[in-house]
Scaffold this active site. Structure first.
Site, PDB file in Angstrom:
ATOM      1  N   ARG A  32       0.826  -1.214   0.000  1.00  0.00           N
ATOM      2  CA  ARG A  32       0.000   0.000   0.000  1.00  0.00           C
ATOM      3  C   ARG A  32       0.855   1.258   0.000  1.00  0.00           C
ATOM      4  O   ARG A  32       0.522   2.257  -0.635  1.00  0.00           O
ATOM      5  CB  ARG A  32      -0.918  -0.028   1.232  1.00  0.00           C
ATOM      6  CG  ARG A  32      -1.893   1.128   1.340  1.00  0.00           C
ATOM      7  CD  ARG A  32      -2.827   0.922   2.527  1.00  0.00           C
ATOM      8  NE  ARG A  32      -2.097   0.659   3.759  1.00  0.00           N
ATOM      9  CZ  ARG A  32      -1.586   1.608   4.538  1.00  0.00           C
ATOM     10  NH1 ARG A  32      -1.704   2.894   4.215  1.00  0.00           N
ATOM     11  NH2 ARG A  32      -0.960   1.287   5.655  1.00  0.00           N
ATOM     12  N   ARG A  33       1.994   1.206   0.702  1.00  0.00           N
ATOM     13  CA  ARG A  33       2.834   2.406   0.831  1.00  0.00           C
ATOM     14  C   ARG A  33       3.997   2.375  -0.164  1.00  0.00           C
ATOM     15  O   ARG A  33       4.711   1.368  -0.257  1.00  0.00           O
ATOM     16  CB  ARG A  33       3.379   2.497   2.262  1.00  0.00           C
ATOM     17  CG  ARG A  33       2.299   2.801   3.305  1.00  0.00           C
ATOM     18  CD  ARG A  33       2.929   3.009   4.668  1.00  0.00           C
ATOM     19  NE  ARG A  33       3.403   1.755   5.246  1.00  0.00           N
ATOM     20  CZ  ARG A  33       4.378   1.683   6.157  1.00  0.00           C
ATOM     21  NH1 ARG A  33       5.002   2.779   6.549  1.00  0.00           N
ATOM     22  NH2 ARG A  33       4.737   0.521   6.643  1.00  0.00           N
ATOM     23  N   GLY A 135      -1.067 -22.718  10.370  1.00  0.00           N
ATOM     24  CA  GLY A 135      -0.047 -23.501  11.056  1.00  0.00           C
ATOM     25  C   GLY A 135       0.879 -22.628  11.871  1.00  0.00           C
ATOM     26  O   GLY A 135       0.736 -21.405  11.902  1.00  0.00           O
ATOM     27  N   ALA A 139       6.676 -15.363  11.450  1.00  0.00           N
ATOM     28  CA  ALA A 139       7.353 -14.800  10.280  1.00  0.00           C
ATOM     29  C   ALA A 139       8.851 -14.610  10.497  1.00  0.00           C
ATOM     30  O   ALA A 139       9.654 -14.836   9.580  1.00  0.00           O
ATOM     31  CB  ALA A 139       6.703 -13.468   9.902  1.00  0.00           C
ATOM     32  N   LYS A 190      -6.981 -19.280  18.087  1.00  0.00           N
ATOM     33  CA  LYS A 190      -5.701 -19.393  18.799  1.00  0.00           C
ATOM     34  C   LYS A 190      -5.123 -18.023  19.119  1.00  0.00           C
ATOM     35  O   LYS A 190      -4.408 -17.865  20.119  1.00  0.00           O
ATOM     36  CB  LYS A 190      -4.709 -20.239  18.003  1.00  0.00           C
ATOM     37  CG  LYS A 190      -4.386 -19.712  16.603  1.00  0.00           C
ATOM     38  CD  LYS A 190      -3.155 -18.856  16.542  1.00  0.00           C
ATOM     39  CE  LYS A 190      -2.916 -18.320  15.146  1.00  0.00           C
ATOM     40  NZ  LYS A 190      -1.674 -17.530  15.037  1.00  0.00           N
ATOM     41  N   ASN A 255       0.190 -11.582  19.309  1.00  0.00           N
ATOM     42  CA  ASN A 255      -0.922 -11.732  20.237  1.00  0.00           C
ATOM     43  C   ASN A 255      -0.425 -12.042  21.652  1.00  0.00           C
ATOM     44  O   ASN A 255      -0.911 -11.476  22.631  1.00  0.00           O
ATOM     45  CB  ASN A 255      -1.854 -12.841  19.742  1.00  0.00           C
ATOM     46  CG  ASN A 255      -2.590 -12.441  18.485  1.00  0.00           C
ATOM     47  OD1 ASN A 255      -3.585 -11.734  18.533  1.00  0.00           O
ATOM     48  ND2 ASN A 255      -2.087 -12.864  17.337  1.00  0.00           N
ATOM     49  N   GLU A 280      -4.326  -9.566  15.461  1.00  0.00           N
ATOM     50  CA  GLU A 280      -5.613 -10.059  14.987  1.00  0.00           C
ATOM     51  C   GLU A 280      -6.536 -10.518  16.109  1.00  0.00           C
ATOM     52  O   GLU A 280      -7.754 -10.382  16.003  1.00  0.00           O
ATOM     53  CB  GLU A 280      -5.405 -11.200  13.982  1.00  0.00           C
ATOM     54  CG  GLU A 280      -4.737 -10.772  12.685  1.00  0.00           C
ATOM     55  CD  GLU A 280      -5.621  -9.911  11.783  1.00  0.00           C
ATOM     56  OE1 GLU A 280      -6.692  -9.467  12.238  1.00  0.00           O
ATOM     57  OE2 GLU A 280      -5.220  -9.688  10.624  1.00  0.00           O
TER      58      GLU A 280
END
Length: 332
Positions: A32-33, A135, A139, A190, A255, A280
């Site tokens: 986007r940027r 899974g 990252a 999760k 998270n 998320e």
């Protein structure tokens, strides 16, 4: 050579673009940027994964139409709650007949639709073309090419196998399945359980507490998934317990890290400002609880996370509420 469009240049989108390139695909990454696109074209997305040197076969553009033009596979890696708006903007540019792969893990606010359902509804994609990848795929570890595996789920096994072949590398092993519902329920829920596990760590509790949360979180995830029609074995595999362990225990998990900050007394706004990235579970916890209510499924851990995230209750209240539940309320 397989041409893949990756729509989204965040942590996981960038890491997966590298997997695809290492598997022999040419990749067009949509950012986007402009500054992110320029950095990718210089060989490194330093805004998200500065440690990852990107292969020359990964090129970036700020034009969604250019990224999607002529692709053989379209990979969607935008934040879950922005998927609908993004598909309205550029979904029509996805070539007819190609597999559409969701890297997103969430349930849409307001509609309680899973990401595959949003893709089908807004993108007008046939269910047999919608693929879910899930899974234990942190990252930063993928960027270091540490061995990992994932589940490639599609109602049509031939499509799942096509996508798996496009992302199989010496360090990333995809397993195919047909349980799209199970993979998505595991991936979304999760994240919420990881918030609770992080809160426990932030409060100073040890491994007994976190193991209890993970195990009971798996029970909640399984109840919800089965109510929606998922396959029971999915919850014992990579998309289920595998992803749950990684997300609940690793400091690389956004998270988990967000939950730790809540446990230490930060507000949701303060934790968001510190992490400066999409978490998320924070976005989807309320919609997951609503979805469970629609199907008569009890999710006490998710319910308590919503009380903290949405209603502003202190994290220290979560433990006593869960521990004082009626002993006959649920089986172990």
């Amino acid at each position: 050579m397989t041409r893949v469009a990756v729509m989204g240049s965040g942590n996981w989108g960038t890491a997966f673009a590298a997997i695809l390139a290492d598997a022999g695909c040419t990749v067009r990454l949509w950012a986007r940027r402009p500054e992110v696109a320029a950095a990718v074209n210089a060989g490194c997305n330093d805004a998200y994964l500065p440690e990852l040197a990107l292969p020359e076969t990964v090129r970036a553009t700020t034009s969604a139409q250019e990224a999607l033009d002529g692709c053989d596979i379209a990979v969607l890696a935008v934040p879950a709650q922005t998927l609908r708006d993004n598909l309205v903007d550029w979904g029509a540019a996805v070539p007819a007949g190609v597999p559409v792969v969701s890297l997103m893990k969430g349930v849409e606010l307001g509609t309680t639709l899973r990401m595959s359902e949003v893709i089908e509804q807004v993108g007008h994609v046939e269910p047999d073309r919608v693929v879910v990848l899930s899974g234990p795929n942190l990252a930063a570890e993928i960027a270091r090419k540490q061995p990992a595996a994932g589940v490639v789920a599609c109602r049509d096994m031939a499509t799942a196998e096509r996508v798996a072949n496009a992302c199989a590398t010496p360090y990333f092993r995809p397993y195919t399945d047909t349980d799209v519902i199970g993979a998505e329920v595991c991936g979304a829920t999760k994240n919420v359980v990881a918030l609770a596990s992080g809160m426990a760590e932030g409060l100073g509790f040890g491994d007994n507490t976190k193991a209890t949360i993970i195990t009971r979180g798996l029970a909640e995830t399984t109840r919800l998934g089965l109510a929606l029609g998922a396959h029971p074995q999915t919850f014992m595999g990579l998309a289920g317990v595998g992803d749950l362990i990684a997300t609940c225990m690793s400091p690389l998990s956004r998270n988990h890290s967000f939950g730790v900050r809540l446990g230490r007394g930060l507000t949701v706004a303060q934790a968001t400002a510190e992490l400066r990235t999409t978490t998320e579970g924070v976005k989807s916890c309320e919609s997951i609880l609503t979805l469970a209510g629609q199907h008569g499924v009890d999710l006490p851990i998710v319910e308590q996370v919503v009380a903290v995230i949405r209603d502003g209750h202190p994290a220290r209240e979560v433990g006593p509420r869960l521990m004082s539940r009626d002993l006959k309320a649920e089986k172990h």
